[in-house]
Write a protein that holds these residues in place. Structure first.
Motif, PDB file in Angstrom:
ATOM      1  N   ASP A 227       0.829  -1.216   0.000  1.00 14.72           N
ATOM      2  CA  ASP A 227       0.000   0.000   0.000  1.00 14.72           C
ATOM      3  C   ASP A 227       0.862   1.265   0.000  1.00 14.72           C
ATOM      4  O   ASP A 227       0.492   2.272  -0.600  1.00 14.72           O
ATOM      5  CB  ASP A 227      -0.904   0.039   1.246  1.00 14.72           C
ATOM      6  N   ALA A 228       1.998   1.215   0.692  1.00 18.61           N
ATOM      7  CA  ALA A 228       2.803   2.426   0.865  1.00 18.61           C
ATOM      8  C   ALA A 228       3.807   2.643  -0.269  1.00 18.61           C
ATOM      9  O   ALA A 228       4.319   3.754  -0.444  1.00 18.61           O
ATOM     10  CB  ALA A 228       3.552   2.356   2.198  1.00 18.61           C
ATOM     11  N   GLU A 229       4.079   1.589  -1.051  1.00 19.58           N
ATOM     12  CA  GLU A 229       5.140   1.663  -2.068  1.00 19.58           C
ATOM     13  C   GLU A 229       4.980   2.849  -3.045  1.00 19.58           C
ATOM     14  O   GLU A 229       5.964   3.536  -3.340  1.00 19.58           O
ATOM     15  CB  GLU A 229       5.212   0.314  -2.821  1.00 19.58           C
ATOM     16  N   PRO A 230       3.750   3.151  -3.530  1.00 23.55           N
ATOM     17  CA  PRO A 230       3.640   4.257  -4.502  1.00 23.55           C
ATOM     18  C   PRO A 230       4.125   5.592  -3.940  1.00 23.55           C
ATOM     19  O   PRO A 230       4.682   6.400  -4.671  1.00 23.55           O
ATOM     20  CB  PRO A 230       2.140   4.308  -4.811  1.00 23.55           C
ATOM     21  N   THR A 231       3.913   5.831  -2.644  1.00 23.87           N
ATOM     22  CA  THR A 231       4.329   7.121  -2.073  1.00 23.87           C
ATOM     23  C   THR A 231       5.688   7.026  -1.387  1.00 23.87           C
ATOM     24  O   THR A 231       6.331   8.047  -1.148  1.00 23.87           O
ATOM     25  CB  THR A 231       3.300   7.611  -1.028  1.00 23.87           C
TER      26      THR A 231
END
Ligand code: SAM
Length: 252
Positions: A227-231
């Motif tokens: 979930d956090a990878e894009p940001t």
């Protein structure tokens, strides 16, 4: 050139606390209600697991900062006292207490000075504090002395073996460290951190009569990393390596 960061003794506790006083209000508010990403996903769950059921227990939040963890403890039924030396952070925490009236007692004090509360607590939590204190041994002693016999001390630190986890992972696709054994200051945006080997903390605790109950090295779940990878590129490093070390020790 890094030689001027090699010792921990050129800055006093007072000077470090003065820097905490410049911590921006917006950054304090951004920590509501349960802390930043790392706290929500890595630290808080392990701190609460190690503390166990806090209902009705007297808990000291030593170096409480803006007080989010004190508020979470009070939500879970603990009788909370919190100590904080930086006025800006303490004032914010007291404002929240005035709004929420959870019964948290906030005390303006520096852990490097003996606290007027010896033997009072079932548990002391000292989260992300000792690694910011230049003269840290008296601060640890204050935490231990605040415990009743058999009381539990829970300490969290940036894991000294993996301090620059995200930045080196982004650069190299793997973790790199080249100075572990010596102590040195790490400049940060607001106030400095101090690198010390993990054994330094554990051996000091043993010398103060504490028994290690658990050393936790929390990792991020694969789902949270996805979930956090894009940001946050490189966050998958948190699933493989521990960014925090959390120590639970009891006073024998
Ligand atoms: C990284 S913050 C952590 C705050 C809080 N425990 C948390 O988890 O959000 C470090 C805190 O340690 C406090 N601190 C620094 N030196 C201290 C000292 N000598 N005694 C007590 N607290 C200290 C700072 O003012 C700051 O609030």
């Amino acid at each position: 050139m890094t030689t001027h960061h090699r010792t921990t003794h050129h800055r006093t506790n007072r000077a470090a606390i003065d820097q905490w006083n410049t911590y921006p209000r917006a950054a304090m508010e951004a920590m509501e209600p349960e802390g930043d990403f790392a706290k929500r996903h890595l630290l808080n769950p392990v701190l609460f697991r190690l503390l166990g059921d806090v209902r009705g227990r007297r808990v000291l939040d030593a170096g409480c900062g803006q007080g989010y963890f004190s508020r979470l403890l009070a939500d879970r039924g603990a009788h909370v006292t919190a100590v904080e030396p930086a006025r800006a952070l303490l004032d914010y925490a007291r404002e929240k207490e005035a709004e929420r009236r959870q019964g948290i007692r906030y005390v303006h004090a520096e852990l490097g000075q003996p606290l007027a509360m010896e033997g009072e607590f079932d548990a002391v939590v000292c989260s992300m504090v000792l690694g910011t204190v230049p003269d840290w041994k008296p601060a640890l002693r204050s935490c231990v002395r605040a415990l009743r016999p058999g009381g539990l001390l829970v300490i969290s630190l940036n894991h000294p073996a993996f301090e620059q986890l995200l930045s080196t992972w982004r650069t190299h696709g793997a973790y790199r460290i080249h100075r572990y054994l010596e102590e040195y200051e790490i400049p940060q945006t607001h106030a400095p951190d101090y690198h010390r080997p993990l054994s330094t903390y554990l051996n000091e605790l043993a010398g103060l009569g504490c028994r290690l109950r658990e050393l936790a090295e929390p990792g991020l779940s694969a789902a949270a990393a996805r979930d956090a990878e894009p940001t946050t590129p490189g966050i998958e490093s948190y699933t493989q390596l521990p960014n925090f070390a959390v120590i639970a020790a009891s006073l024998e």
